[in-house]
Design a protein around this motif. Structure first.
Motif, mmCIF file in Angstrom:
data_model
loop_
_atom_site.group_PDB
_atom_site.id
_atom_site.type_symbol
_atom_site.label_atom_id
_atom_site.label_comp_id
_atom_site.label_asym_id
_atom_site.label_seq_id
_atom_site.Cartn_x
_atom_site.Cartn_y
_atom_site.Cartn_z
ATOM 1 N N UNK A 83 0.953 -1.428 0.114
ATOM 2 C CA UNK A 83 0.080 -0.012 -0.123
ATOM 3 C C UNK A 83 0.810 1.122 0.070
ATOM 4 N N UNK A 84 1.773 1.297 0.998
ATOM 5 C CA UNK A 84 2.849 2.527 1.110
ATOM 6 C C UNK A 84 3.610 2.683 -0.215
ATOM 7 N N UNK A 85 4.046 1.643 -0.774
ATOM 8 C CA UNK A 85 5.098 1.681 -1.712
ATOM 9 C C UNK A 85 4.300 2.366 -2.921
ATOM 10 N N UNK A 86 3.107 1.996 -3.304
ATOM 11 C CA UNK A 86 2.066 2.198 -4.360
ATOM 12 C C UNK A 86 2.005 3.827 -4.092
ATOM 13 N N UNK A 87 1.750 4.277 -2.705
ATOM 14 C CA UNK A 87 1.207 5.618 -2.431
ATOM 15 C C UNK A 87 2.457 6.510 -2.562
ATOM 16 N N UNK A 88 3.654 6.097 -2.190
ATOM 17 C CA UNK A 88 4.846 7.086 -2.189
ATOM 18 C C UNK A 88 5.374 7.011 -3.466
ATOM 19 N N UNK A 89 5.251 5.945 -4.426
ATOM 20 C CA UNK A 89 5.907 6.184 -5.706
ATOM 21 C C UNK A 89 4.984 7.092 -6.435
ATOM 22 N N UNK A 120 2.657 3.805 9.340
ATOM 23 C CA UNK A 120 1.568 3.598 8.235
ATOM 24 C C UNK A 120 1.785 2.191 7.577
ATOM 25 N N UNK A 121 3.226 2.025 7.414
ATOM 26 C CA UNK A 121 3.556 0.553 6.936
ATOM 27 C C UNK A 121 2.852 -0.630 7.790
ATOM 28 N N UNK A 122 2.776 -0.433 9.008
ATOM 29 C CA UNK A 122 2.490 -1.585 10.063
ATOM 30 C C UNK A 122 1.032 -1.552 9.868
ATOM 31 N N UNK A 123 0.264 -0.472 10.084
ATOM 32 C CA UNK A 123 -0.947 -0.344 10.265
ATOM 33 C C UNK A 123 -1.617 -0.764 8.645
ATOM 34 N N UNK A 124 -0.985 -0.487 7.670
ATOM 35 C CA UNK A 124 -1.477 -0.998 6.425
ATOM 36 C C UNK A 124 -1.678 -2.276 6.206
ATOM 37 N N UNK A 125 -0.336 -2.839 6.853
ATOM 38 C CA UNK A 125 -0.335 -4.298 6.666
ATOM 39 C C UNK A 125 -1.309 -5.064 7.746
ATOM 40 N N UNK A 126 -1.405 -4.553 8.901
ATOM 41 C CA UNK A 126 -2.286 -5.260 9.976
ATOM 42 C C UNK A 126 -3.916 -5.068 9.647
ATOM 43 N N UNK A 127 -4.142 -4.128 8.992
ATOM 44 C CA UNK A 127 -5.565 -3.591 8.652
ATOM 45 C C UNK A 127 -5.953 -4.031 7.154
ATOM 46 N N UNK A 128 -4.807 -4.619 6.429
ATOM 47 C CA UNK A 128 -4.915 -5.116 5.092
ATOM 48 C C UNK A 128 -5.851 -4.015 4.193
ATOM 49 N N UNK A 129 -5.421 -2.721 4.394
ATOM 50 C CA UNK A 129 -5.892 -1.526 3.787
ATOM 51 C C UNK A 129 -5.822 -1.688 2.259
ATOM 52 N N UNK A 130 -7.314 -1.472 1.486
ATOM 53 C CA UNK A 130 -7.193 -1.791 0.169
ATOM 54 C C UNK A 130 -6.438 -0.425 -0.694
ATOM 55 N N UNK A 131 -5.778 -0.629 -1.749
ATOM 56 C CA UNK A 131 -5.368 0.347 -2.333
ATOM 57 C C UNK A 131 -6.286 1.441 -2.975
ATOM 58 N N UNK A 132 -6.148 2.690 -2.856
ATOM 59 C CA UNK A 132 -6.763 3.734 -3.395
ATOM 60 C C UNK A 132 -6.656 3.563 -4.901
ATOM 61 N N UNK A 173 0.609 2.555 -9.565
ATOM 62 C CA UNK A 173 1.844 2.130 -8.940
ATOM 63 C C UNK A 173 1.774 1.014 -8.080
ATOM 64 N N UNK A 174 0.717 0.179 -8.275
ATOM 65 C CA UNK A 174 0.552 -1.159 -7.424
ATOM 66 C C UNK A 174 2.008 -1.583 -7.496
ATOM 67 N N UNK A 175 2.146 -2.406 -6.359
ATOM 68 C CA UNK A 175 3.579 -2.779 -6.045
ATOM 69 C C UNK A 175 3.163 -4.414 -5.416
ATOM 70 N N UNK A 176 4.029 -5.335 -5.512
ATOM 71 C CA UNK A 176 3.779 -6.866 -4.953
ATOM 72 C C UNK A 176 5.063 -7.046 -4.481
ATOM 73 N N UNK A 177 5.071 -7.055 -2.979
ATOM 74 C CA UNK A 177 6.362 -7.481 -2.529
ATOM 75 C C UNK A 177 6.760 -8.477 -2.632
ATOM 76 N N UNK A 178 6.084 -9.690 -2.876
ATOM 77 C CA UNK A 178 6.559 -10.798 -3.210
ATOM 78 C C UNK A 178 7.458 -11.133 -4.351
ATOM 79 N N UNK A 179 7.370 -10.098 -5.131
ATOM 80 C CA UNK A 179 8.404 -10.187 -6.581
ATOM 81 C C UNK A 179 9.577 -9.378 -6.108
ATOM 82 N N UNK A 180 9.614 -8.589 -5.168
ATOM 83 C CA UNK A 180 10.638 -7.817 -4.993
ATOM 84 C C UNK A 180 11.609 -8.182 -3.622
#
Length: 191
Positions: free
Chosen positions: A79-85, A160-172, A178-185
């Motif tokens: 979530x935050x990678x996409x936002x800050x990108x 915000x990184x931790x809150x985004x992951x805990x709450x599983x916040x959907x991407x705006x 700028x969607x990003x998948x951590x599993x591939x990075x």
């Protein structure tokens, strides 16, 4: 279901509305992460204070986005990678730099590279920097105050990184391009 509701300007508790109004006025929308924090006005207020402190730092908006993006990649927060990108590009950071950081690397721009490198070193070493790392940063034209300001950015972004992951916040929608998948990075590492 995580149990975390995304509040809106209409549904947020009274103690969060002024902050959400200010965010909406500045960005033109309220990102979902702030909607989650809005449920706890004290938490939203703390986050807003940290963000205001970081915004008042001597780093440029683009440099602040590199710190936020580097921290978000390190913490593997899609979530935050996409936002800050998105925000980095809007603040004039070149797309090549944004892609390099998203891939776990550093900018070719010397100043951004030094900022990104120190951010990674702080994260990886949990603040236990060696004298040579501090000296390298200072030799690049920075002052000790920059290290303290950088810590403010890391602290706010980690929240915000931790809150985004805990709450599983959907991407705006605003961040979808700028969607990003951590599993591939890979997780970035300091040199």
């Amino acid at each position: 279901m995580t149990g975390f509701k995304i509040e809106t300007l209409a549904t947020a508790p009274a103690g969060s509305r002024d902050i959400l109004d200010a965010i909406d006025a500045g960005l033109g929308f309220v990102p979902n992460v702030y909607g989650v924090f809005a449920r706890a006005p004290n938490a939203l207020s703390a986050l807003a204070a940290i963000n205001a402190g970081f915004d008042a730092s001597s780093f440029t908006p683009g440099e602040r986005e590199i710190i936020a993006l580097t921290t978000s990649v390190y913490n593997q927060c899609p979530y935050c990678v996409a936002g800050h990108s998105t925000f980095a590009l809007a603040h004039g950071v070149d797309p090549e730099t944004v892609e390099a950081v998203r891939a776990g690397g550093l900018s070719k721009d010397t100043r951004l590279q030094v900022i990104g490198q120190l951010t990674l070193s702080i994260l990886e070493k949990k603040g236990a920097l060696g004298p040579s790392e501090i000296r390298s940063f200072l030799n690049a034209g920075f002052q000790p105050v920059h290290i303290l300001e950088l810590l403010v950015g890391i602290a706010g972004k980690t929240m915000t990184n931790f809150a985004s992951k805990i709450a599983r916040i959907p991407l705006d929608d605003a961040f979808a391009a700028q969607a990003w998948a951590s599993a591939t990075t890979k997780t970035p590492t300091a040199a």
